[in-house]
Design a protein around this motif. Structure first.
Motif, PDB file in Angstrom:
ATOM      1  N   VAL A 195       0.127  -1.741   0.277  1.00 34.31           N
ATOM      2  CA  VAL A 195       1.388  -1.567  -0.441  1.00 34.31           C
ATOM      3  C   VAL A 195       2.553  -1.411   0.534  1.00 34.31           C
ATOM      4  CG1 VAL A 195       2.675  -0.028  -1.967  1.00 34.31           C
ATOM      5  CG2 VAL A 195       0.302  -0.621  -2.504  1.00 34.31           C
ATOM      6  N   TYR A 199       3.478  -5.316  -0.319  1.00 39.58           N
ATOM      7  CA  TYR A 199       4.101  -5.298  -1.640  1.00 39.58           C
ATOM      8  C   TYR A 199       5.490  -4.665  -1.628  1.00 39.58           C
ATOM      9  CZ  TYR A 199      -0.628  -6.394  -3.240  1.00 39.58           C
ATOM     10  OH  TYR A 199      -1.851  -6.979  -3.435  1.00 39.58           O
ATOM     11  N   TRP A 263       3.709  -8.726 -11.317  1.00 41.54           N
ATOM     12  CA  TRP A 263       3.029  -8.026 -10.225  1.00 41.54           C
ATOM     13  C   TRP A 263       2.968  -6.514 -10.387  1.00 41.54           C
ATOM     14  CZ3 TRP A 263      -0.143  -9.291  -6.442  1.00 41.54           C
ATOM     15  CH2 TRP A 263      -0.250 -10.640  -6.082  1.00 41.54           C
ATOM     16  N   ILE A 267      -0.100  -3.860  -9.283  1.00 40.41           N
ATOM     17  CA  ILE A 267       0.075  -2.869  -8.224  1.00 40.41           C
ATOM     18  C   ILE A 267      -0.145  -1.459  -8.752  1.00 40.41           C
ATOM     19  CG2 ILE A 267       1.736  -1.917  -6.578  1.00 40.41           C
ATOM     20  CD1 ILE A 267       3.016  -4.693  -6.434  1.00 40.41           C
TER      21      ILE A 267
END
Length: 340
Positions: A195, A199, A263, A267
């Protein structure tokens, strides 16, 4: 083995546990979802790639390099989706489940990382074009663009390598293989690493760049309007073109809304399962393939919003129609090429 154990052993492993696995030997709904997305992703990105190759003028735009990179990565995502389809239809039973799961999960994660990083680079490219229009060609050179694309692929390939060393599960793309769902668990540290390294930077970059593009264009338009009102001019002078607020606002809305819509559930579930808060096979399947569907949406958002691409696609379609007509009625014009 008693009758209960025998019935359980013959039940097909399906992430969407709707009960039909006890009747059919194939996860019908899962296969239908995956094959439908596979067709959309492959066909959509093939159109994008074909138009770019048949319209050389599109290649003069720097953004086109990142869009093509994203299209190739998304195309490979679509092709790789055939693996879980074959797995659910029991055509991969002879392969090692652990190796198949890890290789497929790693491959899809790398490709999605390339797609996501290319998406962020598109926004950075547009940000530089708006904030530094006079020096844009000196800052964004073809050599730097190629180097940036190489770094994207290399970084994406390296960031998920620790998953092979047992650090953690990189995603749920391979959960259609039973070993992935039952024996490969996520780890909080590795999840936080993914992450933080992928991300979050991609999402923040997109939000930052397009928010500033919108602000700068709005300010630019306001200044031009004030200048026209002060000097009483109604027609813009050469080089005094207003920044199209509505167009940039629409692009900004599409980018941020579609990106987060597709997304963010993935996540969030990734974080919740890694922390041991929530786990459900159906949730992992739905969030995963919702995120993968972004591979199809990318070609719509970034290519169809490009006026030059739309013109190239229209011209290409007209040429294809003409060639189809000429095959029925031969003439000298059948020698046309696909160049736009």
């Amino acid at each position: 083995m008693n009758s209960t154990e025998l019935n359980q052993s013959t039940v097909t492993f399906c992430l969407l546990d709707l009960g039909y696995s006890q009747i059919f030997n194939t996860c019908l709904l899962e296969v239908a979802v995956i094959l439908f997305l596979t067709v959309l992703i492959i066909s959509g990105n093939l159109v994008v790639i074909f138009v770019f190759h048949c319209a050389p003028l599109l290649s003069h735009h720097t953004t086109s390099s990142f869009i093509q990179t994203m299209a190739y990565a998304d195309l490979l995502v679509g092709v790789s989706c055939l693996i879980p389809s074959l797995s659910l239809m029991h055509h991969l039973e002879g392969l090692d489940e652990e190796l198949t799961c890890k290789v497929f999960g790693y491959m899809v994660c790398v490709l999605k990382s390339v797609s996501m990083a290319s998406l962020a680079c598109v926004s950075v490219d547009r940000y530089v074009a708006v904030t530094r229009p006079l020096s844009y060609s000196a800052v964004v050179t073809p050599c730097r663009v190629r180097a940036c694309i190489a770094v994207i692929w290399l970084y994406s390939a390296l960031i998920f390598l620790p998953s092979f060393l047992g650090w953690g599960k990189p995603g749920y793309h391979g959960d259609v293989v039973e070993w992935c769902s039952s024996s490969w668990s996520t780890q909080p540290i590795f999840t936080a690493f993914i992450v933080a390294a992928l991300y979050a930077p991609a999402a923040l970059t997109v939000c930052f760049t397009y928010a500033h593009i919108f602000r700068i264009c709005r300010q630019h338009t306001r200044q031009i309007s004030e200048r026209r009102a002060r000097f009483g001019r109604h027609e813009p002078e050469p080089g005094e073109q207003a920044c199209p607020d509505k167009r940039y606002a629409t692009v900004l809305f599409r980018i941020t809304s579609v990106f987060y819509l597709l997304w963010l559930p993935y996540i969030i579930y990734f974080l919740l399962e890694s922390a041991g808060i929530y786990h459900h096979p159906a949730a992992s399947f739905l969030t995963t393939w919702l995120a993968i569907s972004n591979s199809f949406c990318n070609c719509l958002i970034y290519s169809m919003s490009n006026s030059a691409f739309r013109k190239g696609l229209k011209r290409l379609c007209l040429l294809c129609i003409q060639r189809s007509d000429h095959t029925k009625k031969p003439s000298a014009s059948t020698q046309q090429t696909c160049h736009v």
